[in-house]
Design an enzyme around this catalytic site. Structure first.
Site, PDB file in Angstrom:
ATOM      1  N   ASP A 313       0.819  -1.220   0.000  1.00  0.00           N
ATOM      2  CA  ASP A 313       0.000   0.000   0.000  1.00  0.00           C
ATOM      3  C   ASP A 313       0.852   1.270   0.000  1.00  0.00           C
ATOM      4  O   ASP A 313       0.340   2.373  -0.220  1.00  0.00           O
ATOM      5  CB  ASP A 313      -0.941   0.012   1.211  1.00  0.00           C
ATOM      6  N   LYS A 340      -5.901  -2.575  -7.080  1.00  0.00           N
ATOM      7  CA  LYS A 340      -6.208  -1.913  -5.804  1.00  0.00           C
ATOM      8  C   LYS A 340      -7.402  -0.961  -6.018  1.00  0.00           C
ATOM      9  O   LYS A 340      -8.116  -1.085  -6.996  1.00  0.00           O
ATOM     10  CB  LYS A 340      -4.971  -1.178  -5.279  1.00  0.00           C
TER      11      LYS A 340
END
Ligand code: S3P
Length: 426
Positions: A313, A340
């Site tokens: 992330d 994502k």
């Protein structure tokens, strides 16, 4: 939302609670017996979606002042059939983890989310859950949400996961609690292990060995008191801001430093960044510490292999960092970025290019030819919270004005982000 160059960033910041851990605390608390108390819960939209879903299944959850949440657990078999569609909003973690729990229930549910969730791949959980005997289908037949989950008898499996994904692993392990025999998940690389750590705390019979996690069917989970550490995925914006902004020094307090999440520390050190960790301690079964960064001369590096799940992330923000490093930084083995909240390879490359960076997309990552002086641009965040926060930091280090479209999407994981950033400008 507009950003201009700043002369320095200085001071201390305390980032909000970890998103992954906050989700899990509510989920496991909901299917445990007794009252689970959660401190430093992340009041971001994603975690509030998880609370909404369990409330719809009859769980009594109270949200108090001061980021405190009380979950009066319904027990493993006490969830009730919801009278509405369960809505996961923007949250992949809610969608995928809850699917494992729902597969073990004696009632049917429909699970849906926003436009982004409706594009994200769910086959990765449907395949193993179906192997366990679950009755889970994509209503539109496109392997995405909305999903329909009907009752079924679950069997334990050993699953060789093709992706290093904690959401996939956790979904299977949670279904494993409801199965009739042992369930194991083997990952290609170890992903974050919060489910394994926390389920053990709740009393599940769960073990980890290398890249394999194994859970036995459960009869009961017991309520816990969980203090959520600060989110390293929220700390990364200040880490990078402190390194690339002139005359800066920032301390980020109380950051979770679980070894399956701390890849940025390794990468920043490899790039020659000044980063130190003090006050290491344990909180809620997870290591935490305070991170201090200072303005640094940076050199390029290669980011790939087993570190990728440990900073997945944070990769958009690492790409920004690479714009301030001397040489070619290669990000590889990171094709997961494409699935994502947005396609983070193309969104990063398009927006960094708009700011004048020399960056190219590859099949499984990107190459940044640094250093690249940045100029202000209009940034389409694609409503992706991590893109918005990355480009807010970029804007503080660019000539001219940087404008974020849909910058309010930071509410997903860090509602107070702009306020906290502002305080460091003084
Ligand atoms: C998460 C796992 C990761 C991460 C996500 C949170 C979790 O996703 O990107 O933000 O809480 O399990 P994947 O499992 O898709 O890698």
């Amino acid at each position: 939302m507009e950003f201009k160059r700043v002369n320095h960033l200085r001071g201390e910041v305390t980032v909000p609670g970890d998103k992954s851990i906050s989700h899990r605390a509510v989920m496991f608390g909901s299917i445990a017996k007794g009252t689970t108390k959660i401190d430093n819960f992340l009041m971001g939209a994603d975690c509030l979606s998880t609370i909404d879903c369990f409330r719809l299944m009859g769980v009594d959850i109270t949200v108090n002042e001061g980021n405190n949440v009380i979950v009066n657990g319904s027990g493993l078999h006490g969830l009730k059939e919801p009278d509405k569609v369960l809505y996961a909003g923007n949250s992949g973690t809610t969608t995928r983890l809850i699917s494992g729990i729902l597969s073990g229930q004696k009632f049917s549910t429909t699970l849906d989310g926003d436009e982004s969730i409706r594009r994200r791949p769910m086959k990765r959980i449907m395949t193993p859950l179906c192997q366990m005997g679950a009755d889970i289908t994509s209503i539109k037949g496109n392997d995405c949400a909305p999903l329909k989950i009907n009752p079924s008898a679950l069997h334990g499996i050993t699953y060789n996961s093709p992706v290093a994904s904690a959401q996939v692993k956790s979904s299977i392990l949670l279904a494993g609690l409801y199965a009739d025999s042992v369930t194991s998940v083997i990952e290609p690389e170890l992903s974050r292990n919060h489910t394994e750590l926390m389920l053990k705390g709740f009393g599940a019979d769960i073990t980890s060995e290398g890249k394999t996690a194994t859970v036995k069917p459960a009869t009961e989970l017991n309520a816990q008191h969980i203090t959520v550490p600060g989110d390293i995925s929220s700390a990364v914006y200040f880490v990078v801001a402190g390194l690339i902004t002139p005359d800066s020094e920032i301390t980020i307090k109380n950051v979770g430093l679980n070894p399956t999440r701390d890849g940025i520390i390794e990468v920043v050190k490899a790039m020659g960044g000044s980063i130190t960790i003090d006050n290491m301690r344990e909180s809620g079964g997870e290591p935490v510490g305070d991170i201090t960064v200072k303005t640094s001369d940076l050199k390029a590096t290669t980011i790939g292999g087993s570190v990728i799940p440990r900073l997945i992330d944070e990769l958009p923000t690492m790409a920004l960092l690479a714009c301030f490093a001397e040489g070619d930084t290669v990000i590889k083995d990171a094709a997961e970025l494409k699935v994502k909240e947005s396609d983070r390879i193309s969104v990063m490359v398009d927006n960094l290019t708009a700011m004048g960076a020399n960056v190219e997309a590859t099949e499984d990552g990107m190459i940044i030819h640094g250093p690249c002086p940045l100029k202000g641009a209009v940034i389409d965040t694609k409503k992706d919270h991590r893109i918005a926060m990355t480009f807010a930091i970029a804007g503080l280090n660019a000539d001219g004005v940087t404008t974020l479209i849909d910058g309010d999407c930071v509410n997903i994981s860090y509602p107070e982000f702009y306020k906290d950033l502002e305080k460091l400008k003084k």
